[in-house]
Each structure stands twice: as C-alpha cells, then as structure tokens.
Design a protein around this motif. Structure first.
Motif, PDB file in Angstrom:
ATOM      1  N   PRO A 379       0.824  -1.213   0.000  1.00  0.00           N
ATOM      2  CA  PRO A 379       0.000   0.000   0.000  1.00  0.00           C
ATOM      3  C   PRO A 379       0.862   1.269   0.000  1.00  0.00           C
ATOM      4  CG  PRO A 379      -0.729  -1.551   1.689  1.00  0.00           C
ATOM      5  CD  PRO A 379       0.591  -2.033   1.201  1.00  0.00           C
ATOM      6  N   VAL A 380       2.022   1.206   0.678  1.00  0.00           N
ATOM      7  CA  VAL A 380       2.913   2.367   0.684  1.00  0.00           C
ATOM      8  C   VAL A 380       3.524   2.548  -0.705  1.00  0.00           C
ATOM      9  CG1 VAL A 380       5.017   3.327   1.692  1.00  0.00           C
ATOM     10  CG2 VAL A 380       3.379   2.138   3.150  1.00  0.00           C
ATOM     11  N   ASP A 381       3.826   1.409  -1.344  1.00  0.00           N
ATOM     12  CA  ASP A 381       4.384   1.476  -2.695  1.00  0.00           C
ATOM     13  C   ASP A 381       3.425   2.136  -3.667  1.00  0.00           C
ATOM     14  OD1 ASP A 381       6.546   0.559  -4.639  1.00  0.00           O
ATOM     15  OD2 ASP A 381       4.749  -0.318  -5.539  1.00  0.00           O
ATOM     16  N   TRP A 382       2.110   2.002  -3.404  1.00  0.00           N
ATOM     17  CA  TRP A 382       1.152   2.658  -4.298  1.00  0.00           C
ATOM     18  C   TRP A 382       1.423   4.161  -4.370  1.00  0.00           C
ATOM     19  CZ3 TRP A 382      -3.728  -0.287  -2.154  1.00  0.00           C
ATOM     20  CH2 TRP A 382      -3.734  -1.585  -2.701  1.00  0.00           C
ATOM     21  N   GLN A 383       1.907   4.735  -3.268  1.00  0.00           N
ATOM     22  CA  GLN A 383       2.274   6.159  -3.324  1.00  0.00           C
ATOM     23  C   GLN A 383       3.676   6.372  -3.898  1.00  0.00           C
ATOM     24  OE1 GLN A 383       0.542   8.642  -3.228  1.00  0.00           O
ATOM     25  NE2 GLN A 383      -0.925   8.766  -1.553  1.00  0.00           N
ATOM     26  N   LEU A 384       4.609   5.465  -3.610  1.00  0.00           N
ATOM     27  CA  LEU A 384       6.018   5.742  -3.911  1.00  0.00           C
ATOM     28  C   LEU A 384       6.463   5.217  -5.278  1.00  0.00           C
ATOM     29  CD1 LEU A 384       7.506   4.879  -0.418  1.00  0.00           C
ATOM     30  CD2 LEU A 384       6.708   7.073  -1.264  1.00  0.00           C
ATOM     31  N   ASN A 385       5.787   4.181  -5.760  1.00  0.00           N
ATOM     32  CA  ASN A 385       6.144   3.558  -7.028  1.00  0.00           C
ATOM     33  C   ASN A 385       6.262   4.590  -8.149  1.00  0.00           C
ATOM     34  OD1 ASN A 385       4.885   2.171  -9.694  1.00  0.00           O
ATOM     35  ND2 ASN A 385       6.044   0.698  -8.533  1.00  0.00           N
ATOM     36  N   LEU A 450       8.419  11.906  -2.529  1.00  0.00           N
ATOM     37  CA  LEU A 450       7.315  12.037  -1.571  1.00  0.00           C
ATOM     38  C   LEU A 450       6.448  13.238  -1.911  1.00  0.00           C
ATOM     39  CD1 LEU A 450       9.238  11.234   1.730  1.00  0.00           C
ATOM     40  CD2 LEU A 450       7.440   9.851   0.706  1.00  0.00           C
TER      41      LEU A 450
END
Lengths: 567, 279
Positions: A379-385, A450
């Motif tokens: 889920p964090v990767d959804w922002q960082l990918n 970010l």
C-alpha cells in the motif's frame, strides 16, 4: 596424369609460435587476466558515458520547465543511462573482476574455457558498440525497462529500439557464456585442499552470480525475442488488440529484472567480505552465515519480481505473497550487514581507500535496504512507485551498493593487476567527493518523490520546493562526477608512477597475493595446498616460522613461494 | 512549533489529506518510518562506533573472532520479527486503504443507483453497493473520464471530460482505470495510491473527498514523449453543483453532437453524400 613420386623423407620442424605483441596480443589473447583487464577498461568507458548521460539529465532538471533538451532527447538519455549502467557496466564489470581474480583466488592457471572466455568479451563489446552506434541515428527512448506496448513498432518505430534488443541479446549471451565458464572453473579447478568451506567469499558470490545469470538471462532473451517478432514479423505477443498482453512483458522483464538486481549486488557483497577482514586484521565474522545468506538471497530473489508491479492490475493474493517474499529477502541481507559490522568490531582498522569505499558501501546500502522495506509494503508502494523515491532507492542499492564496491575493488586489486599502488591521497579525495556527492544527489530525491514528482519526466512545474530540491540534487551529481574523475586521474597517473607494490601489499588472505604483481601468464609456478579459508595467513606464518628472526610484521614481507615464481 | 513539526513531518512523508485511503497510507507509512528510523540509527550507529572505536592504534591487537552462533541466530530472528510485525500492521491497515466506505449523508444521493455498468470480482464497492463510478481512460497524452448517465440505453452518449475530473464531495467515487494505447498510471497523490492503466485490463481504485478543492496529479508510467505533460486534476464540488455540471456536460455534448450531425448533413448535401468513392 602425373606419375607417382615417392615422398622423400625429410625432417621438418614447425616454427615455434611467435609471441604476439602490441595490440594483436590483446585482441588474440585467451589469458583470463588480459580478458579481465579488457572487460574492466571497456565497462569503465561505458560507465563514463552513462555518467555523462546522467549529468545531462541532472542539468535539464536543475531548473523547472527547463528547455535544455527536448522531450525526445531526455527520454533517450535515461534509456541509454539505465541500459548502459545495468548491461554495460555493473554486470560485465563484475564479470571482468571475476575473470581476473577468480582463477587467482582459487589457485587455477586460467579459466576452464579460455576461448569461450574471449568470446564472452567480444560479444559484450559488439553489443555495446551497436547500442551506442544508435546515437548517430535514433537512440531508443522507451526506458531501460522498455515496457510494451510503448516499445512496440507502432509506438517506437525507430531502429534504436532494435539496437536495444540487439544489445540485450549479445550482452545476455556474453553473460551466460561467462557464467557457465565461472561455474565450471569454480567446480573443477580449485587448488588442492580448497573445499567448499574454504572458498573465498568473493568466489561464493561469483558462483551465485553465475547461477542467477544462467537462470535469469534466458528469460529476458525470450522476452526481447517476442518483442522483436512483434516489431518485425507480425506476431502479437504484447498487443492487446490481438489477444496479446502488455502484462506478459512486465512479468517476463521483472522475472529477469529482480534476479538481475542481485546479479548486480552479490559480487559487491563478496568484495566487501574479502576487503573488510584484510583491513580490520580480523577474520570475517560468520563465514558460513554469509555464504548461506548469499545463496538464500539468490533463491528468494526469484520470488519477488512482482514487487515491481504492485500498481499493475494483479490479484491481491500476489500482492500479499510478493510483499512477504520481499520482506523475507531483507533478513539475509540484514544479516550480512550485521556480519560486516561485527567483522570490524574489535579489529584494528586501517583506513586505506578500499576500506573507506567498503564502509561507505555499508552506510549507503543500509539506507537503500531500509527504503526497500517501504517499497515492499505494497500500500505504501502505491504512493512511492514510479517516483523519485524509487530513483533514490535504486541508486542507493545500485550505486551505493555496486559502484562503491567496484571502486573498493579497483583500489584493492589495482596493485595486483599493475604492480603499482594507487595514490592514497587521491583515493581518499575521490572517496570523500563521491560519498558527499552521492548523498547530496540522492538523499533529497526521496523527498522529491514524496512530494509527488514522478520519474522519467523531462520537466516539472515549480510546486512547493521542487526547484530547490532538484537543484541540490543536480549540484550533488556534479560533485559525484568529480569524485569519479579523481579516480580516473589516479589510475592514469599510478599506472606509470605509482609506488611499486610487491606481491602482497595489503597482507591479504587469499591466494592472488601469493603470486607476483602483475602475475605471470601461468599465474603460479607452484600452487600451494590450501588448509583454511585464509591460505595466505597460513603461508605467511609458515614463512615466518622457517625464517625465524626475520621481521614478519613489515608490510613488505614476501612469501617464499612467490619469489621463485615471477621469472 | 507545531507548524515547524508539521512541516518537518510533511518533508518526510507522502502527500495525503484528500481522501481517507491516502490518509491511511500516510499513517501506515509513518509506522514503517518509525521502525526504519530505529533500525537506521542502531545500525549506522554501530557502524560509525566500530569505525571510530576500533581504528588502528599503537599496541591494539585485533580479536581473532570467527563468529558467534547465538548472536547470529539472535539478530536473524530479530530482523524476522521486525518484518513480521510490519506485515501484521500492514494487514490490519489494509481494509481501510482498499475498501471504500459508504458515501456521506451530505454526499450525492444518486450515486450508485444503477450506475455501475459492469461488476468485477476485483472491484471493491462500499458496503451499501452505491458509488459513483467513473471510467478513467489513459491515452497518449491525455486522461479522459467517462461518467455514468448515458443518454441511450446501450450506454452510448455518456458524459465525459478531459484532464479535469469533476466529482461530488462526501461521495464515494470508484474508478475503473483502462488505457487505449500504451501503459499509463493514474495518480493523484493526495487522493491515494497510483494504479496502472494497462491496455486490455481493468484496474480499480476509489476516493472520497470530504471538502471542495482541486487535487493535482499526472501520469506516472513512461508513456512517450508527452509523458511529462499528461496531467490530471480532480475538482471536488458540492453534490448539487456536480449534478448541475453533469447535466450541463450532457447537454453540451448532445448539442455538439447534434451540431456536428447537422454540419455533416449540410456538408454531405453540398458535396453529394456517398459520392466520395467516385469523385
């Protein structure tokens, strides 16, 4: 017809083969050391080209909405940069180092298949030259990942994409042949007494690197072959309009791509495991754990590829599985870092340049490993990918990881290859510039990501502090470039005027230090029997015992075996 | 002080604040960040300490230690425990990130009633099954949004817009993400994560915006030379205003279609329709 003439008996002697000299001696060589040097020089040239491409990108991004390069040129720059660094620098540079040092470290006189070895190098060079020839026509511009359908003929019609395919095929073939050669050499040609438990850790790493290449490279070869037939022969493997699948490309590419990450970093781990004990004057902490971790990482590396595809339409079960396998791979990696720190612990650390680069590697790779845990949490990767956070992460592991260990290896082994030491002063300067430049360039890129800036964009609006952050990154990249330049100067200078090294300037642990610097063509006249994982320690002790009274603590101690070899 | 703290925190965390899923991702990120900082300080600290404390000095003798099984097993298990804990926390947080809630009482009450064009096992709907579903179409180099409310029973004539998506506040909006040419990626940072638009596939996400505002993003997967300019905005407006906008959009599109038809008919009348093949 002519009458039969009885042959007259005669004495004939074929002329002794003349020793090739000059440049022909290089292009006809099958000597693993010369091939190794050709690998290293060639790949370093590509490293410099890739570096120039990176600096041009940073110049473009130094200001918002900059117009220094066109969108097409920018796309070409990052495609060339990524492809160069992966396929023409890191992987073949390690092949070069392994070429030179693998036979020396296991006490062999050459590789198992010397001519195949030469072929590996020439395939690599051919791939690189064709790829770079495309800059005079239309360089590829679909990124080093060349996602289909963008890389397909209707969206990327230029021949640059075909040059890219050609490069993948040739360097892939080169790597596979090289890997088979390394494996065969390690399996069959070790010195007497060198059991698997006494294999130098760099050789363990090269063994694992070879296995990974043998399993992973055919997958990318298949993937680009399908792309080639899609582009030119009317197939539809990646074309959704005709039953093909763009996700097939992503799966095949990353099934290769993730093991490739470990292909690019495990040999670096091996180098660090060789260098730290020498300069801490302490045995490696947990030899078996490090060797086992290497193998574990290689195995798990095949189970994590879909973490590059967390935002693609894939089922949740896969997301969960891949997150867990990516977490698991952090365990053996973390273990290695702790083992290296424990190796330094209670040692007597000599701050020579190779050690500096190794320490820098640990510091930077740790950051890359930790940012990897963020990215593995899907889920964090959804922002960082696909943002600059990923760019930062991959450079921490690939530049902080692989490139710093390559520089450590250059400073550590240069005396063996040339017989001369590199300048310590320039070495330290190079390290400081590279370390500071690296952190300046890439730490801030986490924040850029970010703040929502995707990667692979040629321009951005100055939202928030994006201009300032990008400018910091650009300034850092030039400091980093300067650091690399200092090492180039150092090498160019020291080849001619460096201090003469002698066979064993660092008091190393492994067999390459047994023979003169540079080693003679047959490597060793006498191959010693190996009795531990640190054969040179045993040999030095034996020399000391036999020449009682001699000062065995001086750095210029010459092992008795070596003095007889160099003729 | 509070301002400084929030600015510092924003420096280290992803964008959020537009939608509950983005906020949940942000809080999961912060948990990982805290664990990461602890590990970072501990390990880098040990490294720096070792480098300083154990540098070569006169008379120092290196300890010839080859390993310590208990210590090694200990830190292997320790690392595994940290990661298992992070995995558990992720699974606890996951439903709030993935599953859309019901629309608020002051949201668009028409939402969801017969507006889902087709269902899929992978698309998540709110508990009451009602959401405003918008189809997001990625193409080189513009985003197109197709809204429910087709004029014709076969689904044709649905209202659409380009680049700027308009949505009602307090309403759960589900997105059906597709692509018509190459791979793109839908991403509005403050409204949650990004999802690839892959030709031939459907990808899904959702958001629910509590207050009116404009949220910006752009395509996140390289899609060609215009990639950097493939922008997207989401404008959240009160439901009444949204209904008005949607009606206007529908009207304008049908007017434009009618005008185009008229123009075509006129053009055909002048040049002779169907005679193109035999000029």
């Amino acid at each position: 017809m002519a009458t039969y003439v009885a042959p007259i008996p005669q004495v004939s002697a074929s002329r002794a083969q003349r020793q090739a000299s000059g440049w022909t001696s290089w292009i006809t060589t099958t000597d693993h050391k010369r091939i190794g040097i050709m690998y290293m020089v060639t790949t370093f040239v590509f490293f410099c080209l890739g570096g120039v491409e990176a600096l041009m990108m940073r110049l473009q991004l130094g200001a918002p909405n900059n117009t220094l390069v066109t969108p097409a040129v920018y796309n070409q720059l990052f495609t060339m940069h990524g492809t160069t660094m992966v396929f023409l620098f890191v992987v073949p540079m390690f092949a070069g180092l392994a070429n030179y040092f693998l036979p020396l470290m296991i006490g062999a006189r050459d590789m198992a298949f010397p001519r195949l070895n030469a072929l590996s190098f020439w395939l690599l060079l051919a791939g690189g030259v064709v790829f770079y020839a495309s800059i005079f026509f239309n360089p590829p511009e679909a990124g080093w990942t060349s996602y289909a359908p963008l890389s397909n003929a209707n969206f990327s019609p230029s021949g640059g994409q075909d040059a890219w395919i050609y490069l993948i095929h040739l360097t892939g073939l080169s790597s596979i042949l090289g890997a088979i050669n390394f494996y065969a050499t390690i399996a069959n040609m070790r010195a007497r007494g060198m059991s698997w438990g006494r294999l130098p850790l760099f050789i363990w790493a090269i063994l694992t690197y070879s296995v990974l290449i043998i399993f992973a490279m055919p997958v990318i070869a298949a993937a680009v072959t399908l792309l080639l037939t899609d582009r030119h022969f009317g197939t539809h493997f990646y074309d959704p309009a005709n039953g093909g699948s763009p996700l097939l490309w992503q799966n095949l590419f990353w099934f290769f791509g993730h093991p490739e990450v470990y292909i690019m970093v495990l040999p670096g781990f091996g180098i660090v495991s060789e260098i730290l004990p020498v300069f801490a004057r302490k045995p490696i902490f947990g030899y078996k754990a490090i060797a086992a971790a290497t193998v574990a990482i290689a195995f798990l590396g095949f189970l994590t590829w879909a973490h590059h595809m967390f935002t693609a339409p894939i089922p949740e079960a896969i997301l969960v599985f891949v997150m867990l396998s990516s977490y698991f791979i952090a365990v053996p990696t973390g273990v290695k870092i702790l083992n290296w720190i424990a190796t330094l612990w209670r040692g007597t650390i000599e701050f020579k340049t190779p050690l500096l680069f190794c320490a820098g590697f640990i510091a930077l790779f740790l950051i890359g490993g930790i940012s990897g845990v963020f990215l593995a949490t899907f889920p964090v990767d959804w922002q960082l990918n696909e943002t600059y956070f990923v760019v930062a992460h991959l450079h921490f592991v690939l530049m902080g990881g692989s490139v710093f260990t390559i520089f450590a290896a250059i400073y550590y082994w240069f005396p063996k290859m040339t017989g001369r030491m590199l300048s310590e002063g320039l070495g330290r300067l190079s390290f400081v510039l590279m370390f500071v430049g690296f952190l300046t360039t890439f730490l801030i890129q986490h924040v850029i990501g970010l703040d929502g800036m995707p990667r692979r964009i040629y321009e951005y609006d100055n939202v928030g502090n994006l201009h300032l952050y990008n400018l910091i990154s650009t300034v850092g990249s030039f400091i980093l470039g300067l650091g690399v330049l200092v090492t180039i100067v150092n090498v160019a200078r020291s080849v001619k005027v460096g201090v003469v090294a002698g066979p064993d300037p660092w008091k190393g642990n492994t067999l390459e230090w047994f023979t003169p610097s540079p080693p003679p063509q047959n490597n060793f006249d006498v191959i010693p029997v190996v009795r531990s994982a640190e054969p040179m320690k045993d040999i030095r002790r034996e020399v000391q015992r036999r020449t009682t009274g001699a000062d065995a603590t001086g750095t210029a101690t010459v092992p008795s075996g070596a003095t007889q070899v160099g003729v | 002080m509070g301002h400084l703290l929030s600015t510092t925190l924003a420096f280290f965390t992803p964008l959020s604040g537009g939608s509950p899923n983005a906020n949940e991702i942000d809080s999961l990120y912060k948990i990982v960040l805290v664990v990461a900082l602890v590990v970072f300080v501990a390990v880098e600290g040990a490294l720096v300490y070792a480098l300083v404390r154990f540098r070569k000095r006169r008379g120092a003798v290196p300890a010839q230690i080859r390993g310590n099984t208990r210590l090694e097993v200990g830190w292997t298990v320790g690392a595994a425990v940290i990661l298992i804990a992070l995995a558990v926390i992720t699974f606890v947080k996951l439903p709030a990130i993935q599953n859309p809630p019901n629309s608020g009482p002051n949201g668009d009450q028409l939402a969801g009633s017969g507006r889902v064009l087709y269902a899929s096992s992978e698309r998540k709907l709110p508990p009451n099954g009602k959401a405003l579903n918008i189809t997001v179409i990625g193409r080189q180099f513009i985003w197109q949004y197709v809204y429910p409310g087709a004029n014709e029973p076969d689904g044709l004539g649905a209202p659409y817009s380009y680049e700027a998506m308009v949505v009602p506040t307090n309403t759960t909006v589900t997105l059906d993400i597709v692509a018509s040419d190459v791979v793109h990626s839908w991403w509005i940072p403050e409204l949650g994560g990004k999802f690839q638009a892959v030709p031939g596939y459907h990808n899904y996400t959702w958001f629910k915006i509590p207050k009116p505002g404009i949220y910006r993003g752009q395509c996140a997967v390289l899609c060609g030379r215009g990639h950097a300019r493939m922008l997207a905005t989401v404008r959240a407006v009160p439901p009444a205003q949204f209904d008005e906008w949607l009606a206007k959009q529908k009207r304008e599109i049908s007017e434009a279609n009618a005008a185009a038809q008229a123009a075509r008919a006129k053009l055909n009348g002048q040049t002779g329709a169907g005679q193109v093949e035999n000029p």
